[in-house]
Design a protein around this motif. Structure first.
Motif, PDB file in Angstrom:
ATOM      1  N   SER A   1       0.841  -1.194   0.000  1.00 29.56           N
ATOM      2  CA  SER A   1       0.000   0.000   0.000  1.00 29.56           C
ATOM      3  C   SER A   1       0.875   1.243   0.000  1.00 29.56           C
ATOM      4  CB  SER A   1      -0.894   0.005   1.239  1.00 29.56           C
ATOM      5  OG  SER A   1      -0.097   0.142   2.404  1.00 29.56           O
ATOM      6  N   GLU A   2       0.263   2.377  -0.297  1.00 29.55           N
ATOM      7  CA  GLU A   2       1.008   3.631  -0.238  1.00 29.55           C
ATOM      8  C   GLU A   2       1.442   3.920   1.195  1.00 29.55           C
ATOM      9  OE1 GLU A   2       0.826   8.216  -1.945  1.00 29.55           O
ATOM     10  OE2 GLU A   2      -0.863   6.841  -2.253  1.00 29.55           O
ATOM     11  N   SER A   3       0.671   3.472   2.161  1.00 30.50           N
ATOM     12  CA  SER A   3       1.049   3.669   3.557  1.00 30.50           C
ATOM     13  C   SER A   3       2.325   2.897   3.898  1.00 30.50           C
ATOM     14  CB  SER A   3      -0.093   3.215   4.473  1.00 30.50           C
ATOM     15  OG  SER A   3       0.293   3.272   5.819  1.00 30.50           O
ATOM     16  N   ILE A   4       2.393   1.641   3.458  1.00 30.02           N
ATOM     17  CA  ILE A   4       3.610   0.847   3.683  1.00 30.02           C
ATOM     18  C   ILE A   4       4.790   1.479   2.958  1.00 30.02           C
ATOM     19  CG2 ILE A   4       4.721  -1.327   3.018  1.00 30.02           C
ATOM     20  CD1 ILE A   4       2.217  -2.772   3.837  1.00 30.02           C
ATOM     21  N   TYR A   5       4.542   1.938   1.743  1.00 28.78           N
ATOM     22  CA  TYR A   5       5.598   2.566   0.951  1.00 28.78           C
ATOM     23  C   TYR A   5       6.176   3.769   1.702  1.00 28.78           C
ATOM     24  CZ  TYR A   5       7.881   4.374  -3.288  1.00 28.78           C
ATOM     25  OH  TYR A   5       8.801   4.814  -4.208  1.00 28.78           O
ATOM     26  N   ARG A   6       5.316   4.598   2.225  1.00 32.60           N
ATOM     27  CA  ARG A   6       5.777   5.787   2.947  1.00 32.60           C
ATOM     28  C   ARG A   6       6.522   5.405   4.231  1.00 32.60           C
ATOM     29  NH1 ARG A   6       3.731  10.872   1.994  1.00 32.60           N
ATOM     30  NH2 ARG A   6       2.375  11.062   0.160  1.00 32.60           N
ATOM     31  N   THR A   7       6.023   4.389   4.904  1.00 34.07           N
ATOM     32  CA  THR A   7       6.690   3.949   6.129  1.00 34.07           C
ATOM     33  C   THR A   7       8.105   3.477   5.848  1.00 34.07           C
ATOM     34  OG1 THR A   7       4.607   3.318   7.169  1.00 34.07           O
ATOM     35  CG2 THR A   7       6.606   2.298   8.040  1.00 34.07           C
ATOM     36  N   GLU A   8       8.265   2.657   4.812  1.00 34.58           N
ATOM     37  CA  GLU A   8       9.594   2.142   4.488  1.00 34.58           C
ATOM     38  C   GLU A   8      10.499   3.235   3.934  1.00 34.58           C
ATOM     39  OE1 GLU A   8      10.753  -0.739   5.485  1.00 34.58           O
ATOM     40  OE2 GLU A   8       8.775  -0.933   6.402  1.00 34.58           O
ATOM     41  N   ALA A   9       9.918   4.214   3.236  1.00 33.45           N
ATOM     42  CA  ALA A   9      10.718   5.360   2.787  1.00 33.45           C
ATOM     43  C   ALA A   9      11.276   6.120   3.989  1.00 33.45           C
ATOM     44  CB  ALA A   9       9.870   6.283   1.923  1.00 33.45           C
ATOM     45  N   GLY A  10      10.478   6.234   5.023  1.00 38.46           N
ATOM     46  CA  GLY A  10      10.967   6.862   6.244  1.00 38.46           C
ATOM     47  C   GLY A  10      12.070   6.068   6.897  1.00 38.46           C
ATOM     48  N   ALA A  11      11.958   4.732   6.844  1.00 37.44           N
ATOM     49  CA  ALA A  11      13.005   3.881   7.402  1.00 37.44           C
ATOM     50  C   ALA A  11      14.317   4.055   6.636  1.00 37.44           C
ATOM     51  CB  ALA A  11      12.559   2.422   7.369  1.00 37.44           C
ATOM     52  N   VAL A  12      14.216   4.226   5.313  1.00 39.39           N
ATOM     53  CA  VAL A  12      15.417   4.441   4.499  1.00 39.39           C
ATOM     54  C   VAL A  12      16.086   5.764   4.876  1.00 39.39           C
ATOM     55  CG1 VAL A  12      16.266   4.849   2.160  1.00 39.39           C
ATOM     56  CG2 VAL A  12      14.629   3.007   2.589  1.00 39.39           C
ATOM     57  N   LEU A  13      15.285   6.799   5.124  1.00 35.87           N
ATOM     58  CA  LEU A  13      15.862   8.080   5.545  1.00 35.87           C
ATOM     59  C   LEU A  13      16.591   7.919   6.874  1.00 35.87           C
ATOM     60  CD1 LEU A  13      16.308  11.102   5.213  1.00 35.87           C
ATOM     61  CD2 LEU A  13      14.044  11.479   6.215  1.00 35.87           C
ATOM     62  N   GLY A  14      16.012   7.155   7.789  1.00 39.89           N
ATOM     63  CA  GLY A  14      16.699   6.903   9.048  1.00 39.89           C
ATOM     64  C   GLY A  14      17.999   6.151   8.845  1.00 39.89           C
ATOM     65  N   GLU A  15      17.998   5.219   7.909  1.00 43.03           N
ATOM     66  CA  GLU A  15      19.217   4.472   7.591  1.00 43.03           C
ATOM     67  C   GLU A  15      20.271   5.397   7.000  1.00 43.03           C
ATOM     68  OE1 GLU A  15      20.451   0.506   4.972  1.00 43.03           O
ATOM     69  OE2 GLU A  15      18.344   1.021   5.285  1.00 43.03           O
ATOM     70  N   TYR A  16      19.832   6.285   6.112  1.00 44.04           N
ATOM     71  CA  TYR A  16      20.782   7.242   5.521  1.00 44.04           C
ATOM     72  C   TYR A  16      21.435   8.079   6.615  1.00 44.04           C
ATOM     73  CZ  TYR A  16      22.787  10.762   2.435  1.00 44.04           C
ATOM     74  OH  TYR A  16      23.674  11.576   1.776  1.00 44.04           O
TER      75      TYR A  16
END
Length: 474
Positions: A156-171
């Protein structure tokens, strides 16, 4: 194996005693000794399904009860061609673990844990690799579970946004290491924004920050690159090939084939090019000197030479290492990234050094120039490698070490599959590991001369340095 990679981990139950490491290594070496004509001591069995999916099976019954069902997607950050949308390959590595099945959300974790599996993945410039490990009794269940998420990934777009946030935290986490910023500057100088090699696997910071807004681009990335004809399933361990082929065909047969776009060629580097990173923390200074080398072609002379270059350049007996580490005591450590230079397109062979902080305090930036000069002189000297009194003996020793190191890396079904996948991706030849070793065995000192004279030239060179500066950007 390949240097720094960005990973997502999903840890299942404990795999105690699953990998019979010591026993397996003894068996592997003994098997190799009885079959000198064949480097890789296990048969590699291959079947290509009607939808283009390659299925590889490596039967290793000595590793009783252990199986790996690995999925190799032949796309990485190199395939991120939409402006402002870097980092999608790595994002999908995350999303693959969040796929919604018909059961409740996060049911992938529940099902993988129920198998007592260890599950992990990594993303690189050219590939994304998923490699769960479990027990042989779970073979059909694990194949079906992997097919569910790759054949018809639901997010879902919600999951997509959540994982995008996780990637920013990883960066943000890895950005505390100056290596990331040095890599960003280095590859941007070498490739620019015109090629996917011009940004790191995790993506440009601005793109990562805007990633939650890239849902439509993400859907298009999945639809384009997650296709059976752009993928390989590699099953290794205590399995029977015919059973695996039957199960994979049943589970993956409905996966729709798709056209795989061609990627643009890499433009000439037109060096030498230079970059510098100011770092606000007091860490030892660093320098990376890289040369652009041709795409990797297994079995070619140039690919074979690449396998020996880390020892020729930075081995403890190499003239370059001796001068930098012992004679002048300028460097505290030195590393040549061979596997990071093995790519579909022209890649950078990087020599990275951490310099002595006290000496840098005395000499300042002049020390960078001195180290660069030593590196230049050393790699240029390889163009006369055949003139060294011990050239033939040195080359023979390097060949032997290459064979041993490659064989030693094949110490479990998991590692066999991963090493095989890394090289199979280039020309999809089941005998690729034997091809690599055969090409190395044929090398002559004159081949080293020609390689160095052709590629270690200023036009192919890019250099990035890093040093402490109060208030420097991070």
């Amino acid at each position: 194996m390949k240097g720094a990679r960005f990973t997502t981990q999903q840890n299942g139950a404990d795999m105690r005693n699953a990998m019979k490491f010591a026993v397996g290594v003894v068996i592997l070496l003994a098997t190799a000794a009885t079959a000198p004509a064949q480097f890789f001591p296990y048969e590699v069995q291959k079947k290509t399904l009607s939808n283009g999916l390659d299925v590889i099976v490596i039967e290793t019954p000595e590793f009783a009860d252990v199986i790996n069902v690995n999925t190799l997607i032949l796309s990485g950050s190199r395939n991120e061609v939409e402006k402002g949308r870097s980092g999608l390959a790595h994002l999908f590595e995350h999303i693959a673990f969040r796929h919604r099945f018909e059961e409740p959300a996060n049911s992938y974790d529940t099902r993988i844990d129920a198998m007592g599996a260890f599950d992990n993945a990594w993303t690189w410039f050219d590939v994304t690799y998923y490699h769960p490990v479990t027990f042989a009794t779970n073979l059909e269940g694990l194949i079906n579970l992997q097919a569910e998420r790759f054949v018809d990934m639901k997010f879902s777009e919600s999951i997509y946004r959540t994982e995008a946030g996780a990637v920013l935290g990883e960066y943000r986490r890895i950005a505390s290491d100056p290596s990331l910023r040095m890599d960003e500057v280095l590859i941007d100088l070498a490739y620019g924004p015109q090629h996917g090699y011009g940004h790191t696997t995790i993506g440009y910071l601005a793109d990562v920050e805007d990633m939650p807004n890239s849902f439509r681009s993400g859907e298009a990335f999945y639809e384009t690159w997650y296709r059976p004809n752009n993928s390989v399933v590699i099953v290794s361990g205590d399995v029977e090939a015919e059973n695996v082929f039957r199960l994979v065909e049943k589970a993956y047969g409905s996966w729709r084939q798709g056209a795989v776009p061609e990627m643009p060629d890499v433009a000439p580097l037109k060096g030498p090019k230079y970059g510098h990173v100011d770092w606000s923390s007091q860490v030892p200074p660093r320098i990376t000197q890289a040369y652009m080398i041709p795409p990797f072609v297994p079995g070619s002379t140039e690919a074979a030479i690449l396998g020996l270059l880390p020892e020729l350049i930075a081995g403890q007996t190499s003239p370059i290492f001796q001068e930098l580490r012992y004679d002048k005591k300028l460097a505290t450590d030195m590393f040549v990234g061979r596997q990071s230079a093995e790519g579909f397109d022209a890649r950078l062979l990087e020599t990275s050094l951490r310099l002595d902080d006290a000496k840098f305090g005395e000499q300042g930036s002049a020390m960078f120039k001195e180290v660069e000069s030593i590196l230049d002189r050393g790699v240029a000297g390889l163009a006369k490698f055949s003139q060294r009194p011990n050239a033939a003996a040195t080359l023979d020793a390097l060949k032997s070490r290459y064979r041993y190191d490659l064989l030693a890396s094949l110490n479990s079904p998991h590692n066999m599959a991963e090493v095989f996948a890394w090289y199979y991706r280039f020309d999809r030849d089941p005998q690729v590991l034997d091809k690599l070793v055969a090409a190395v065995d044929k090398l002559t000192p004159a081949d080293i001369d020609r390689y160095a004279a052709r590629h270690f030239v200023p036009a192919n060179k890019v250099v990035v340095t890093m040093s402490y500066k109060a208030g420097g950007a991070q």
